[in-house]
Design an enzyme around this catalytic site. Structure first.
Site: not given
Ligand code: UT7
Length: 329
Positions: A116, A256, A286
Site C-alpha cells: 500500500c 491511503h 482499498n
Molecule cells: O492496507 C492495509 C490493508 N489492511 C486493512 O485495511 C485492514 C485493516 N483492518 C480493518 O480494516 C479491520 O480490522 C477489519 C475491517 C478487517 C475488521 O474490523 P474489526 O472491527 O477489527 O473487526 P474484528 O476483526 O474484531 O471482527 C469482529 C467480528 C468477528 O467475529 P467474531 O469472532 O467476533 O464472532 C469477525 O469474524 O466480525 C467478523 N467479521 C465479519 N462479519 C461480517 C469479519 N469480517 C466480516 C465480514 N462480515 N466481512
C-alpha cells in the site's frame, strides 16, 4: 555540490474497471452484510477487473491520461516505475510491458513492491532521480488487480479490496509549473510477514500442489493488528508535517484509502476535522498501491487541492512499510 532541481507534478490520471462489486453482491457470496461492511469499513462497492484485463492494462489507461494531462509524449519519458504487488507475473517487471504498450521507446523501468505504500515510495525515488539531474521525466504508476489474489470465501479480506490504477508524471518544477514535491518519508518494520501477506509463490513457499490446496496464494491478514498500526502511523506521519509546517499550511490530507474508521480514528487523534481529509473508499475499497494516486486525481477534480497549500499523503501497509509524500500545490 550542484544544486538540486525542484520537481513538479506535470500530470496525473486514474482508471478503475467498469465492473462494480457491491456489498449486496458480496452478501450472496460470503457470510457478511452491507450493514457490517459499511459500519466497520465505510466501503459500499469496489471495482473488479474484467477477465481479459491484466495489471498493465489498468496502468496503461491511467498513464495515458497522466501523459495527456502533462502534455508529454511517451517518447519523452526517461523512466517508468510501476508500484504493484499484483503485477502481470512475478517477472519480468510490469513496467516493461507498460513501457512497451505506452510507446515509451527511450525509457528504462522497473517495478517497486511496497504494497500500500508503493506509490508514495516510488514517487520519492522518482523525485531523487529528477532532483539530481540524472533523469528528466518519470512516470510513476500504482496499479493493482487485488481481486486475483483474494479468497472470496474469506470474509476477513474479500470485502475490503478492489482493483484500479493511478498515475503521475513528474518532471522539473519549471516545466510542470505546479505541484512541487517537497519530499517525504520511507519507513519499515520487518518481521511482520504473518500480519498481511500473500504467503506462497516466492522462495519461502514455492508454488506446489500443497500451497494451492492450502490457499496460500491468496492474501492473508490479521485485521486488528493492521488497524492499530495504521491509526498510529497515520497520526504520527501527519503530526510530523504539522510540527514542521504548521496546521494552517495543510490544504488537504489524501491518505491511503485503507478503512473509513482508521482514517476517522487518526484524524480524531490529530484533533483535525474530517473536512481536512479526502476519501473515496466508499466507491473503490482499498486498492493498495493504486489508492493514493486515484484519490489524488479525484481530490484535484473535486477542487480539493488548494493553490500554495500542502497536500499530505500518508500510506501504510504490509511489511510493515509506511511513509508519506508531501506536495505543495
Ligand atoms: O492496507 C492495509 C490493508 N489492511 C486493512 O485495511 C485492514 C485493516 N483492518 C480493518 O480494516 C479491520 O480490522 C477489519 C475491517 C478487517 C475488521 O474490523 P474489526 O472491527 O477489527 O473487526 P474484528 O476483526 O474484531 O471482527 C469482529 C467480528 C468477528 O467475529 P467474531 O469472532 O467476533 O464472532 C469477525 O469474524 O466480525 C467478523 N467479521 C465479519 N462479519 C461480517 C469479519 N469480517 C466480516 C465480514 N462480515 N466481512
Amino acid at each position: 555540490m550542484a544544486s538540486l532541481i525542484p520537481v513538479g507534478l506535470a500530470g496525473f490520471g486514474r482508471y478503475v474497471p467498469e465492473k462494480r462489486l457491491t456489498n449486496q453482491d458480496l452478501e450472496k457470496i460470503v457470510d457478511t452484510s452491507d450493514e457490517w461492511i459499511v459500519q466497520r469499513t465505510g466501503i459500499r462497492e469496489r471495482r473488479i477487473a474484467a477477465s481479459d484485463q491484466v495489471t498493465s492494462s489498468l496502468a496503461l489507461v491511467a498513464a495515458q491520461q497522466a501523459l495527456a494531462d502533462a502534455r508529454m509524449s511517451p517518447e519523452e519519458l526517461d523512466i517508468v516505475i510501476c508500484a504493484t504487488v499484483t503485477g502481470d507475473q512475478p517477472f519480468p517487471a510490469t513496467a516493461c510491458r507498460l513501457g512497451l504498450d505506452l510507446g515509451a521507446k527511450r525509457a528504462g523501468g522497473f517495478d517497486l513492491a511496497a504494497a500500500c505504500s508503493g506509490f508514495v515510495f516510488a514517487s520519492q525515488v522518482a523525485a531523487g532521480l529528477i532532483q539530481s539531474g540524472q533523469h528528466k521525466n518519470i512516470l510513476v504508476v500504482g496499479a493493482e488487480i487485488l481481486s486475483r489474489i483474494l479468497d472470496y470465501t474469506d470474509r476477513n479480506t474479500c470485502v475490503l479490496f478492489g482493483d484500479g490504477a493511478g498515475a503521475v508524471v513528474y518532471t522539473s518544477l519549471e516545466r510542470a509549473g505546479r505541484g512541487e514535491l517537497l519530499g517525504g518519508s520511507i519507513c519499515m518494520e520487518g518481521g511482520a510477514e504473518g500480519v498481511l501477506a500473500q504467503p506462497a509463490g516466492g522462495s519461502r513457499h514455492p508454488a506446489s500442489t500443497s500451497t494451492v490446496e492450502q490457499k496460500q496464494h491468496f492474501m492473508k491478514m490479521g485485521g486488528t493488528k493492521v488497524f492499530r498500526f495504521a491509526v498510529r502511523v497515520f497520526a504520527e506521519l501527519v503530526k510530523n508535517v504539522i510540527d514542521r509546517y504548521g496546521l494552517d499550511d495543510i490544504g488537504v490530507i489524501v491518505p491511503h484509502q485503507v478503512n473509513q474508521r482508521i482514517i476517522e480514528a487518526a484524524m480524531e487523534q490529530l484533533g483535525m476535522p474530517m473536512d481536512r481529509v479526502f476519501t473515496n473508499i466508499d466507491r473503490y475499497g482499498n486498492t493498495s498501491a493504486a489508492s493514493v494516486p486515484i484519490a489524488l486525481r479525484e481530490a484535484y477534480e473535486a477542487g480539493r487541492l488548494q493553490k500554495g497549500k500542502l497536500v499530505v499523503m500518508p500510506a501504510f501497509g504490509a511489511g510493515m512499510a509506511w511513509g508519506h509524500l508531501l506536495l505543495r500545490w
